[in-house]
Design a protein around this motif. Structure first.
Motif, PDB file in Angstrom:
ATOM      1  N   CYS A  99      11.509  33.138 -16.668  1.00  0.00           N
ATOM      2  CA  CYS A  99      10.853  33.037 -17.966  1.00  0.00           C
ATOM      3  C   CYS A  99      11.729  33.719 -19.014  1.00  0.00           C
ATOM      4  CB  CYS A  99       9.468  33.698 -17.919  1.00  0.00           C
ATOM      5  SG  CYS A  99       8.629  33.766 -19.529  1.00  0.00           S
ATOM      6  N   ALA A 109      11.536  35.125 -22.873  1.00  0.00           N
ATOM      7  CA  ALA A 109      10.546  35.492 -23.886  1.00  0.00           C
ATOM      8  C   ALA A 109      11.231  36.200 -25.050  1.00  0.00           C
ATOM      9  CB  ALA A 109       9.478  36.395 -23.259  1.00  0.00           C
ATOM     10  N   PRO A 110      10.565  36.274 -26.204  1.00  0.00           N
ATOM     11  CA  PRO A 110      11.162  36.977 -27.342  1.00  0.00           C
ATOM     12  C   PRO A 110      11.432  38.450 -27.013  1.00  0.00           C
ATOM     13  CG  PRO A 110       9.292  35.650 -28.039  1.00  0.00           C
ATOM     14  CD  PRO A 110       9.277  35.656 -26.545  1.00  0.00           C
ATOM     15  N   GLN A 168       0.355  31.552 -22.747  1.00  0.00           N
ATOM     16  CA  GLN A 168       1.467  31.576 -23.695  1.00  0.00           C
ATOM     17  C   GLN A 168       1.660  30.221 -24.384  1.00  0.00           C
ATOM     18  OE1 GLN A 168       2.766  34.589 -24.185  1.00  0.00           O
ATOM     19  NE2 GLN A 168       1.406  35.274 -22.526  1.00  0.00           N
ATOM     20  N   VAL A 208      12.884  30.466 -28.905  1.00  0.00           N
ATOM     21  CA  VAL A 208      12.263  31.639 -28.272  1.00  0.00           C
ATOM     22  C   VAL A 208      12.651  32.896 -29.039  1.00  0.00           C
ATOM     23  CG1 VAL A 208      12.209  33.084 -26.203  1.00  0.00           C
ATOM     24  CG2 VAL A 208      12.099  30.594 -25.984  1.00  0.00           C
ATOM     25  N   VAL A 216       7.525  31.094 -25.455  1.00  0.00           N
ATOM     26  CA  VAL A 216       8.332  31.425 -24.286  1.00  0.00           C
ATOM     27  C   VAL A 216       8.792  30.118 -23.658  1.00  0.00           C
ATOM     28  CG1 VAL A 216       6.992  33.528 -23.885  1.00  0.00           C
ATOM     29  CG2 VAL A 216       6.421  31.439 -22.617  1.00  0.00           C
ATOM     30  N   CYS A 217       9.740  30.211 -22.731  1.00  0.00           N
ATOM     31  CA  CYS A 217      10.134  28.997 -22.011  1.00  0.00           C
ATOM     32  C   CYS A 217      10.542  29.358 -20.599  1.00  0.00           C
ATOM     33  CB  CYS A 217      11.265  28.263 -22.729  1.00  0.00           C
ATOM     34  SG  CYS A 217      12.862  29.079 -22.656  1.00  0.00           S
ATOM     35  N   VAL A 225      16.958  38.304 -25.971  1.00  0.00           N
ATOM     36  CA  VAL A 225      15.680  37.838 -25.434  1.00  0.00           C
ATOM     37  C   VAL A 225      15.369  38.634 -24.169  1.00  0.00           C
ATOM     38  CG1 VAL A 225      15.846  35.494 -26.351  1.00  0.00           C
ATOM     39  CG2 VAL A 225      16.848  36.017 -24.124  1.00  0.00           C
TER      40      VAL A 225
END
Length: 295
Positions: A166, A168-169, A188, A228, A234-235, A249
């Protein structure tokens, strides 16, 4: 049809212009036109559509394309075999690769291979899984990096296991230190790539019924990471995409282990040209050595 006719056909396809094809082959435009007209007369059907926007294959031409490409490849394989018998290592190897494999592996693979075989030229074709698969089927490339889920009916050898993680910021905090759960992921907002760009991530998203991107139709990894970084969501992505690249990130393991298997794919191993066989062996040996070093 002569070998020159096949070369003219393929040059016109690649250049989408009789004029440009003539320049590539060092012929006159009239010679190209005459060769195409002779082919169409011999075959009894039009091969190209001529328009102000360019020159494009007819449906009949599209059907013939992979067969004509194979004829050209056979000539290349023949010349390589002659060179090998004569004690020379030469030829051309065309490799199809998706973005993260190209960024992470191709520089070192090319440096090492060219050091051992300086007379073998390597051409790199970068695209999506779908692109690489079709290039292999059409004979555009000799070898291709793919995921096992996208290799279809191609012959292939697994070379690497790549974890799905994952992204995320920066500053994102998970409910559990060191990993993110599936239930937390379901809460999310996701940045997702459009269908066909990353089949392995899409498989994981569907497997756990994770929410889609809701308006993001991204075609490449770096654009997804940029969104992101901007706080858009998120990705999920393969770890290889952002390894050794200092993005601001958070890279977070999943509570479940999900991986994509990266393979080296080819149409048939028994018809590879000598130069291609050497590159195939070099790649497989390099990844075997890498795996042994990581154990």
């Amino acid at each position: 049809m002569t070998l020159l006719a096949y070369q003219v056909f393929l040059a016109v396809v690649e250049q989408e212009s009789f004029q440009k094809a003539a320049q590539v082959l060092n012929l006159t435009p009239s010679a190209i036109s005459h060769a195409v007209a002779s082919m169409e007369t011999e075959l009894g059907s039009a091969l190209f559509i001529r328009s102000k926007q360019g020159v494009y294959l007819t449906n009949y031409g599209k059907e013939l394309f992979p067969y004509i490409k194979n004829v050209q490849n056979s000539e290349e394989y023949f010349q390589q075999a002659v060179a090998q018998i004569g004690g020379m290592e030469k030829g051309v190897v065309r490799i199809g690769t998706f973005n993260s494999a190209c960024v992470e592996w191709m520089p070192s693979l090319l440096r090492g291979f060219e050091k051992d075989y300086p007379n073998i030229r390597i051409d790199i074709y970068q695209g999506s899984y779908d692109d690489v698969y079709q290039w292999l089927k059409d004979g555009i490339v000799d070898l291709g990096f793919l995921s096992s889920t996208s290799a279809g009916d191609l012959s292939c050898t697994p070379i690497y296991q790549d974890k799905i993680i994952c992204v995320a910021p920066q500053g994102f905090k998970t409910e559990n230190e060191g990993y993110i759960t599936i239930e937390e992921l379901k809460k999310q907002r996701f940045v997702t790539q459009r269908e066909g760009c990353d089949a392995d991530v899409n498989h994981v998203m569907n497997k756990y019924d994770l929410p889609g991107g809701g308006g993001s139709y991204i075609a490449d990894d770096m654009s997804a990471v940029s969104l992101v970084m901007g706080g858009f969501g998120v990705c999920l992505m393969p770890e290889l995409v952002i390894r050794n690249i200092p993005f601001p990130v958070e890279v977070i393991p999943l509570e479940v282990e999900e991986k994509r298997t990266i393979v080296l794919a080819y149409v048939r191993s028994d018809v590879l040209a000598p130069a291609v066989q050497k590159m195939q062996s070099y790649i497989l040996e390099s990844f075997q050595k890498k795996a042994e070093e990581e154990q």
